[in-house]
Design a protein around this motif. Structure first.
Motif, PDB file in Angstrom:
ATOM      1  N   LEU A  38     -44.512 -46.626 -17.826  1.00 30.93           N
ATOM      2  CA  LEU A  38     -44.729 -46.519 -16.249  1.00 30.93           C
ATOM      3  C   LEU A  38     -44.763 -47.909 -15.697  1.00 30.93           C
ATOM      4  CD1 LEU A  38     -46.351 -44.892 -14.126  1.00 30.93           C
ATOM      5  CD2 LEU A  38     -48.333 -45.461 -14.778  1.00 30.93           C
ATOM      6  N   SER A  39     -45.267 -48.901 -16.543  1.00 34.14           N
ATOM      7  CA  SER A  39     -45.144 -50.377 -15.911  1.00 34.14           C
ATOM      8  C   SER A  39     -43.561 -50.914 -15.507  1.00 34.14           C
ATOM      9  CB  SER A  39     -45.996 -51.190 -16.730  1.00 34.14           C
ATOM     10  OG  SER A  39     -47.207 -50.975 -16.657  1.00 34.14           O
ATOM     11  N   CYS A  40     -43.099 -50.457 -16.660  1.00 32.27           N
ATOM     12  CA  CYS A  40     -41.548 -50.667 -16.267  1.00 32.27           C
ATOM     13  C   CYS A  40     -40.939 -50.034 -15.248  1.00 32.27           C
ATOM     14  CB  CYS A  40     -40.773 -50.542 -17.658  1.00 32.27           C
ATOM     15  SG  CYS A  40     -38.835 -50.708 -17.677  1.00 32.27           S
ATOM     16  N   LEU A  41     -41.160 -49.013 -14.999  1.00 31.39           N
ATOM     17  CA  LEU A  41     -40.774 -47.915 -13.917  1.00 31.39           C
ATOM     18  C   LEU A  41     -41.128 -48.602 -12.459  1.00 31.39           C
ATOM     19  CD1 LEU A  41     -41.118 -44.379 -15.090  1.00 31.39           C
ATOM     20  CD2 LEU A  41     -38.881 -45.339 -14.194  1.00 31.39           C
ATOM     21  N   ASP A  42     -42.581 -49.100 -12.553  1.00 32.32           N
ATOM     22  CA  ASP A  42     -43.153 -49.549 -11.195  1.00 32.32           C
ATOM     23  C   ASP A  42     -42.444 -50.752 -10.704  1.00 32.32           C
ATOM     24  OD1 ASP A  42     -44.990 -47.654 -10.753  1.00 32.32           O
ATOM     25  OD2 ASP A  42     -46.394 -48.382 -11.757  1.00 32.32           O
ATOM     26  N   ILE A  43     -42.187 -51.673 -11.782  1.00 32.27           N
ATOM     27  CA  ILE A  43     -41.356 -52.936 -11.487  1.00 32.27           C
ATOM     28  C   ILE A  43     -39.904 -52.646 -10.978  1.00 32.27           C
ATOM     29  CG2 ILE A  43     -40.265 -54.959 -12.536  1.00 32.27           C
ATOM     30  CD1 ILE A  43     -42.566 -55.047 -14.448  1.00 32.27           C
ATOM     31  N   CYS A  44     -39.216 -51.715 -11.891  1.00 30.86           N
ATOM     32  CA  CYS A  44     -37.848 -51.491 -11.226  1.00 30.86           C
ATOM     33  C   CYS A  44     -37.743 -50.686  -9.834  1.00 30.86           C
ATOM     34  CB  CYS A  44     -37.123 -50.317 -12.091  1.00 30.86           C
ATOM     35  SG  CYS A  44     -36.944 -51.273 -13.983  1.00 30.86           S
ATOM     36  N   TYR A  45     -38.892 -49.665  -9.827  1.00 30.33           N
ATOM     37  CA  TYR A  45     -38.934 -48.842  -8.543  1.00 30.33           C
ATOM     38  C   TYR A  45     -38.846 -49.673  -7.368  1.00 30.33           C
ATOM     39  CZ  TYR A  45     -40.486 -44.566  -5.900  1.00 30.33           C
ATOM     40  OH  TYR A  45     -40.575 -43.624  -5.159  1.00 30.33           O
ATOM     41  N   SER A  46     -40.074 -50.629  -7.250  1.00 28.65           N
ATOM     42  CA  SER A  46     -39.918 -51.502  -6.109  1.00 28.65           C
ATOM     43  C   SER A  46     -38.741 -52.691  -6.054  1.00 28.65           C
ATOM     44  CB  SER A  46     -41.117 -52.318  -6.266  1.00 28.65           C
ATOM     45  OG  SER A  46     -42.399 -51.722  -6.110  1.00 28.65           O
ATOM     46  N   THR A  47     -38.132 -52.784  -7.217  1.00 32.57           N
ATOM     47  CA  THR A  47     -37.051 -53.802  -7.091  1.00 32.57           C
ATOM     48  C   THR A  47     -35.823 -52.941  -6.228  1.00 32.57           C
ATOM     49  OG1 THR A  47     -37.713 -54.898  -9.031  1.00 32.57           O
ATOM     50  CG2 THR A  47     -35.452 -55.076  -8.364  1.00 32.57           C
ATOM     51  N   VAL A  48     -35.897 -51.817  -6.357  1.00 36.91           N
ATOM     52  CA  VAL A  48     -34.632 -50.963  -5.588  1.00 36.91           C
ATOM     53  C   VAL A  48     -34.841 -51.317  -4.182  1.00 36.91           C
ATOM     54  CG1 VAL A  48     -34.077 -48.942  -5.225  1.00 36.91           C
ATOM     55  CG2 VAL A  48     -34.396 -49.105  -7.546  1.00 36.91           C
ATOM     56  N   THR A  49     -36.099 -51.400  -3.586  1.00 35.38           N
ATOM     57  CA  THR A  49     -36.142 -51.442  -2.033  1.00 35.38           C
ATOM     58  C   THR A  49     -36.761 -52.655  -1.487  1.00 35.38           C
ATOM     59  OG1 THR A  49     -38.278 -50.443  -2.265  1.00 35.38           O
ATOM     60  CG2 THR A  49     -36.382 -48.778  -2.123  1.00 35.38           C
ATOM     61  N   PHE A  64     -30.709 -45.085  -7.515  1.00 35.59           N
ATOM     62  CA  PHE A  64     -31.696 -45.537  -8.233  1.00 35.59           C
ATOM     63  C   PHE A  64     -33.085 -45.331  -7.979  1.00 35.59           C
ATOM     64  CE2 PHE A  64     -27.966 -47.946  -9.626  1.00 35.59           C
ATOM     65  CZ  PHE A  64     -28.326 -48.202 -11.201  1.00 35.59           C
ATOM     66  N   PHE A  65     -33.189 -44.982  -6.355  1.00 36.51           N
ATOM     67  CA  PHE A  65     -34.753 -44.899  -6.041  1.00 36.51           C
ATOM     68  C   PHE A  65     -35.268 -43.547  -6.398  1.00 36.51           C
ATOM     69  CE2 PHE A  65     -37.178 -42.435  -2.630  1.00 36.51           C
ATOM     70  CZ  PHE A  65     -38.344 -43.460  -2.388  1.00 36.51           C
ATOM     71  N   HIS A  66     -34.027 -42.495  -6.320  1.00 36.33           N
ATOM     72  CA  HIS A  66     -34.547 -41.133  -7.033  1.00 36.33           C
ATOM     73  C   HIS A  66     -34.647 -41.103  -8.231  1.00 36.33           C
ATOM     74  CE1 HIS A  66     -34.996 -38.864  -3.065  1.00 36.33           C
ATOM     75  NE2 HIS A  66     -34.203 -39.523  -2.696  1.00 36.33           N
ATOM     76  N   PHE A  67     -33.551 -41.813  -9.044  1.00 37.23           N
ATOM     77  CA  PHE A  67     -33.867 -41.860 -10.307  1.00 37.23           C
ATOM     78  C   PHE A  67     -35.163 -42.333 -10.913  1.00 37.23           C
ATOM     79  CE2 PHE A  67     -32.363 -44.898 -13.932  1.00 37.23           C
ATOM     80  CZ  PHE A  67     -32.993 -44.098 -14.961  1.00 37.23           C
ATOM     81  N   LEU A  68     -35.456 -43.589 -10.576  1.00 43.85           N
ATOM     82  CA  LEU A  68     -36.892 -44.070 -10.911  1.00 43.85           C
ATOM     83  C   LEU A  68     -37.926 -43.077 -10.336  1.00 43.85           C
ATOM     84  CD1 LEU A  68     -35.694 -47.681 -10.508  1.00 43.85           C
ATOM     85  CD2 LEU A  68     -36.036 -46.682 -12.552  1.00 43.85           C
ATOM     86  N   GLY A  69     -37.759 -42.772  -9.040  1.00 42.03           N
ATOM     87  CA  GLY A  69     -38.987 -41.888  -8.679  1.00 42.03           C
ATOM     88  C   GLY A  69     -39.392 -40.766  -9.396  1.00 42.03           C
ATOM     89  N   SER A  70     -38.439 -39.919  -9.633  1.00 38.69           N
ATOM     90  CA  SER A  70     -38.395 -38.610 -10.390  1.00 38.69           C
ATOM     91  C   SER A  70     -38.814 -38.749 -11.853  1.00 38.69           C
ATOM     92  CB  SER A  70     -36.967 -37.939 -10.121  1.00 38.69           C
ATOM     93  OG  SER A  70     -36.110 -38.453 -10.809  1.00 38.69           O
ATOM     94  N   THR A  71     -38.449 -39.895 -12.349  1.00 37.73           N
ATOM     95  CA  THR A  71     -38.770 -40.165 -13.646  1.00 37.73           C
ATOM     96  C   THR A  71     -40.171 -40.432 -13.742  1.00 37.73           C
ATOM     97  OG1 THR A  71     -36.442 -41.285 -14.379  1.00 37.73           O
ATOM     98  CG2 THR A  71     -38.293 -41.922 -15.610  1.00 37.73           C
ATOM     99  N   GLU A  72     -40.705 -41.128 -12.761  1.00 39.83           N
ATOM    100  CA  GLU A  72     -42.363 -41.627 -12.944  1.00 39.83           C
ATOM    101  C   GLU A  72     -42.819 -40.446 -12.792  1.00 39.83           C
ATOM    102  OE1 GLU A  72     -45.259 -44.515 -10.639  1.00 39.83           O
ATOM    103  OE2 GLU A  72     -43.419 -45.001 -10.773  1.00 39.83           O
ATOM    104  N   ALA A  73     -42.380 -39.453 -11.772  1.00 38.03           N
ATOM    105  CA  ALA A  73     -43.229 -38.240 -11.796  1.00 38.03           C
ATOM    106  C   ALA A  73     -43.219 -37.424 -12.795  1.00 38.03           C
ATOM    107  CB  ALA A  73     -42.646 -37.316 -10.459  1.00 38.03           C
TER     108      ALA A  73
END
Length: 308
Positions: A64-75, A101-110
């Motif tokens: 989850l922490s890895c996803l959050d870093i990448c998720y914000s880095t996309v935008t 990448f926004f939807h990739f990381l967002g859906s993965t986090e969900a």
């Protein structure tokens, strides 16, 4: 993934066109991005380095922490650049890549949040079988599955959106490339794209959400009927509280954005709401988990003492 139009770039209009506010917003969002990277990076580091945190719960927390870093880095980097630049253009390929990448990381986090809820259900309701059910191999398989499904879910939207015909304005009323703002600019029939957004993305988002609700329902029912102990119930709910807060912070703005029909009047509201799940939630996640989790706090303290 080539578009059939003459559009080669889009203009991101951002959060506001008020020039006086933009330097202030730049500083605010830069600080939030820094806190996000440092906070989630610290959790990821202690989860990997501390043997006491080598358990399924913290394995998923590290993801989850890895996803959050990448998720914000996309935008966020592009948003920060646009705050201090007069050139707010983004190429067509970069726009579709950002959308992917926004939807990739967002859906993965969900989906990962749903897996984390299942992990808590097994830990509380099946404690004697926990190590067998949530063994290392199964946890790895579950993590890989949500990452792979998230990738192909986003790829579907990327391909469908890139094949749309853009023949009018190239001004995106948002601070990043998302499906709904791009559908507003598309010419021709977008019915299939809207159906995919409603059905596929809805399923990806709502499936884990209902799994989370069901898991917590069974946890509460199990504790009330089996243990009949208010102390055990309070302890279990305290353990799950961090996860549930993260679920609410993610799903509330996402449901607001993706369950409403796109319209010019709603786009301004959606831009503000999007800040919640792209910027605020990734910043709050490490704070929530460190403030409410004694093991993570102790691990962080041990790391700091070693450094000093």
């Amino acid at each position: 993934m080539l578009n059939q139009t003459s559009v080669t770039e889009f203009l991101l209009l951002g959060l506001t066109d008020n020039q006086q506010l933009q330097p202030l917003l730049f500083v605010v969002f830069l600080i939030m991005y820094f806190v996000n990277v440092v906070g989630n990076g610290a959790i990821l580091m202690v989860v990997i380095s501390d043997p006491k945190l080598h358990s399924p719960m913290y394995f998923f927390l590290g993801n989850l922490s890895c996803l959050d870093i990448c998720y914000s880095t996309v935008t966020l980097p592009k948003m920060l650049q646009n705050f201090v630049s007069t050139h707010k253009a983004i190429s067509f390929v970069a726009c579709i890549s950002q959308l992917h990448f926004f939807h990739f990381l967002g859906s993965t986090e969900a989906m990962l949040l749903g897996v984390m809820a299942f992990d808590r259900f097994v830990a509380i309701c099946k404690p004697l079988h926990y190590t067998v059910i949530m063994n290392h191999q199964r946890c790895s398989q579950m993590a890989v599955t949500v990452w792979v499904v998230g990738f192909f879910h986003a790829l579907l939207h990327s391909i469908m959106t890139s094949n749309l015909n853009f023949c009018g304005s190239n001004h995106i009323h948002h601070f990043f490339c998302d499906i709904k703002p791009l559908l507003e600019l598309a010419c021709g029939n977008i019915e299939l794209n809207q159906r995919l957004l409603n059905t596929v993305t809805g399923t990806i988002a709502m499936g884990p959400f209902f799994l989370t609700i069901i898991s917590y329902f069974y946890i509460i029912t199990y504790l009330l009927l089996k243990t009949r102990s208010c102390r055990m119930l309070q302890r279990a709910l305290s353990t799950c509280a961090s996860h549930f807060m993260v679920v609410i912070l993610l799903y509330a703005p996402v449901l607001f954005t993706y369950t409403r029909p796109a319209s010019g009047s709603s786009m301004d509201q959606e831009r503000i709401v999007a800040v919640m799940y792209t910027v605020v939630t990734p910043v709050l996640n490490p704070l929530i988990y460190t403030l409410r989790n004694k093991e993570v706090k102790r691990a962080l303290i041990r790391v700091v003492r070693k450094k000093l």
